[in-house]
Design a protein around this motif. Structure first.
Motif, PDB file in Angstrom:
ATOM      1  N   PRO A  96      77.011  18.450  18.513  1.00  0.00           N
ATOM      2  CA  PRO A  96      75.598  18.815  18.351  1.00  0.00           C
ATOM      3  C   PRO A  96      75.156  19.824  19.416  1.00  0.00           C
ATOM      4  CG  PRO A  96      75.733  16.688  19.422  1.00  0.00           C
ATOM      5  CD  PRO A  96      77.156  17.110  19.113  1.00  0.00           C
ATOM      6  N   LEU A  97      74.175  20.640  19.045  1.00  0.00           N
ATOM      7  CA  LEU A  97      73.590  21.640  19.928  1.00  0.00           C
ATOM      8  C   LEU A  97      72.071  21.553  19.815  1.00  0.00           C
ATOM      9  CD1 LEU A  97      75.874  24.642  18.933  1.00  0.00           C
ATOM     10  CD2 LEU A  97      75.817  23.552  21.195  1.00  0.00           C
ATOM     11  N   GLY A  98      71.387  22.014  20.833  1.00  0.00           N
ATOM     12  CA  GLY A  98      69.938  22.049  20.763  1.00  0.00           C
ATOM     13  C   GLY A  98      69.322  22.261  22.122  1.00  0.00           C
ATOM     14  N   GLY A  99      68.008  22.356  22.115  1.00  0.00           N
ATOM     15  CA  GLY A  99      67.271  22.547  23.355  1.00  0.00           C
ATOM     16  C   GLY A  99      65.805  22.742  23.061  1.00  0.00           C
ATOM     17  N   ILE A 123      61.925  30.162  14.637  1.00  0.00           N
ATOM     18  CA  ILE A 123      61.993  29.242  15.767  1.00  0.00           C
ATOM     19  C   ILE A 123      63.425  29.265  16.272  1.00  0.00           C
ATOM     20  CG2 ILE A 123      60.069  27.793  15.005  1.00  0.00           C
ATOM     21  CD1 ILE A 123      62.227  25.695  14.140  1.00  0.00           C
ATOM     22  N   TYR A 124      63.602  28.970  17.559  1.00  0.00           N
ATOM     23  CA  TYR A 124      64.946  29.049  18.112  1.00  0.00           C
ATOM     24  C   TYR A 124      65.072  28.206  19.369  1.00  0.00           C
ATOM     25  CZ  TYR A 124      62.765  32.503  21.196  1.00  0.00           C
ATOM     26  OH  TYR A 124      61.937  33.143  22.085  1.00  0.00           O
ATOM     27  N   ALA A 125      66.317  27.923  19.720  1.00  0.00           N
ATOM     28  CA  ALA A 125      66.660  27.251  20.972  1.00  0.00           C
ATOM     29  C   ALA A 125      67.683  28.104  21.699  1.00  0.00           C
ATOM     30  CB  ALA A 125      67.234  25.861  20.701  1.00  0.00           C
ATOM     31  N   LEU A 126      67.564  28.135  23.015  1.00  0.00           N
ATOM     32  CA  LEU A 126      68.537  28.832  23.854  1.00  0.00           C
ATOM     33  C   LEU A 126      69.528  27.794  24.368  1.00  0.00           C
ATOM     34  CD1 LEU A 126      66.105  31.086  25.910  1.00  0.00           C
ATOM     35  CD2 LEU A 126      67.391  31.687  23.848  1.00  0.00           C
ATOM     36  N   ASP A 156      71.304  32.163  21.410  1.00  0.00           N
ATOM     37  CA  ASP A 156      70.050  31.881  20.719  1.00  0.00           C
ATOM     38  C   ASP A 156      70.429  31.449  19.304  1.00  0.00           C
ATOM     39  OD1 ASP A 156      67.910  32.451  18.872  1.00  0.00           O
ATOM     40  OD2 ASP A 156      67.083  33.970  20.187  1.00  0.00           O
ATOM     41  N   LEU A 157      70.123  30.201  18.960  1.00  0.00           N
ATOM     42  CA  LEU A 157      70.334  29.687  17.598  1.00  0.00           C
ATOM     43  C   LEU A 157      68.965  29.611  16.939  1.00  0.00           C
ATOM     44  CD1 LEU A 157      72.920  26.832  18.220  1.00  0.00           C
ATOM     45  CD2 LEU A 157      73.359  29.168  17.425  1.00  0.00           C
ATOM     46  N   ALA A 158      68.791  30.337  15.847  1.00  0.00           N
ATOM     47  CA  ALA A 158      67.469  30.513  15.250  1.00  0.00           C
ATOM     48  C   ALA A 158      67.426  30.066  13.790  1.00  0.00           C
ATOM     49  CB  ALA A 158      67.066  31.984  15.332  1.00  0.00           C
ATOM     50  N   LEU A 159      66.238  29.635  13.396  1.00  0.00           N
ATOM     51  CA  LEU A 159      65.924  29.312  12.002  1.00  0.00           C
ATOM     52  C   LEU A 159      64.741  30.181  11.602  1.00  0.00           C
ATOM     53  CD1 LEU A 159      65.777  27.568   9.360  1.00  0.00           C
ATOM     54  CD2 LEU A 159      64.265  26.054  10.642  1.00  0.00           C
ATOM     55  N   PHE A 160      64.879  30.899  10.493  1.00  0.00           N
ATOM     56  CA  PHE A 160      63.790  31.693   9.929  1.00  0.00           C
ATOM     57  C   PHE A 160      63.208  30.908   8.767  1.00  0.00           C
ATOM     58  CE2 PHE A 160      66.220  34.547  12.413  1.00  0.00           C
ATOM     59  CZ  PHE A 160      65.285  35.413  12.950  1.00  0.00           C
ATOM     60  N   GLU A 185      58.823  19.957  22.483  1.00  0.00           N
ATOM     61  CA  GLU A 185      59.549  19.877  21.215  1.00  0.00           C
ATOM     62  C   GLU A 185      60.980  20.375  21.395  1.00  0.00           C
ATOM     63  OE1 GLU A 185      60.530  18.610  18.289  1.00  0.00           O
ATOM     64  OE2 GLU A 185      58.509  18.943  17.480  1.00  0.00           O
ATOM     65  N   THR A 186      61.902  19.776  20.661  1.00  0.00           N
ATOM     66  CA  THR A 186      63.322  20.119  20.700  1.00  0.00           C
ATOM     67  C   THR A 186      63.790  20.533  19.324  1.00  0.00           C
ATOM     68  OG1 THR A 186      63.702  18.506  22.457  1.00  0.00           O
ATOM     69  CG2 THR A 186      65.634  19.210  21.223  1.00  0.00           C
ATOM     70  N   LEU A 187      64.563  21.610  19.279  1.00  0.00           N
ATOM     71  CA  LEU A 187      65.230  22.042  18.055  1.00  0.00           C
ATOM     72  C   LEU A 187      66.686  21.634  18.181  1.00  0.00           C
ATOM     73  CD1 LEU A 187      65.254  23.675  15.368  1.00  0.00           C
ATOM     74  CD2 LEU A 187      65.725  25.717  16.751  1.00  0.00           C
TER      75      LEU A 187
END
Length: 174
Positions: free
Chosen positions: A46-49, A61-64, A118-122, A167-169
């Motif tokens: 898993p990844l996130g931040g 939205i995105y997490a580094l 940078d993992l992003a969701l559009f 908040e965490t993605l």
């Protein structure tokens, strides 16, 4: 005599979540279009931040996260105009993100990171990956939301209006 057919790789799915808001969607990895990126992400999950909402790209939205691939993926399946449901992968150096206007110079630059992913969701239409400081910023499209984008888009709009603090993605295997 016919040639044996090569077995297709199994489809891989992940869950993308806004943890505090309790909202998730399901995305399919685009292994046929971005195989190197998909393998790197899959094996790192898993990844996130902390989640951020884009200033320049619009509906993102995105997490580094810390770099996780042995070698950064090449620019496979690139876009500068992501569509709703696209998951994109970007790599930046700490100095590219060090301008105070981004709001996370402490996180990206002062920790001494040479590189950040940078993992992003559009989540909506009309996105354009251009940055006033750097110009065009192509991303790797490595996944596509196949279920729950409507719920996630509502949560993303709430994040834009109410704020992202706390908040965490997250990205995890199904």
């Amino acid at each position: 005599m016919s040639q044996p057919e090569e077995a297709a790789a199994p489809e891989r799915f992940i869950t993308v979540s806004l943890e505090k808001r309790g909202v998730s969607c399901t995305a399919k990895l685009l292994s046929d279009r971005a195989p190197i990126t998909c393998d790197a992400v899959w094996h790192a999950l898993p990844l996130g931040g902390d989640v951020y909402h884009a200033k320049y790209a619009r509906n993102e939205i995105y997490a580094l996260v810390e770099p996780f691939a042995a070698v950064e993926p090449p620019l496979e399946n690139p876009t500068i105009t992501p569509i709703p449901g696209d998951l994109c992968y970007f790599t930046f150096t700490g100095t590219q993100l060090a301008t105070a206007s981004y709001g996370y110079e402490q996180d990206a630059h002062h920790r001494g990171r040479a590189t950040v992913v940078d993992l992003a969701l559009f989540y909506e239409r009309n996105n354009l990956l251009i940055n006033g400081d750097a110009g065009w910023v192509p991303g790797i499209v490595w996944g596509a939301v196949v279920d729950g984008l409507d719920r996630m888009a509502d949560a993303c709009q709430d994040l834009w209006r109410a704020g992202a603090l706390g908040e965490t993605l997250s990205f995890r295997r199904e």
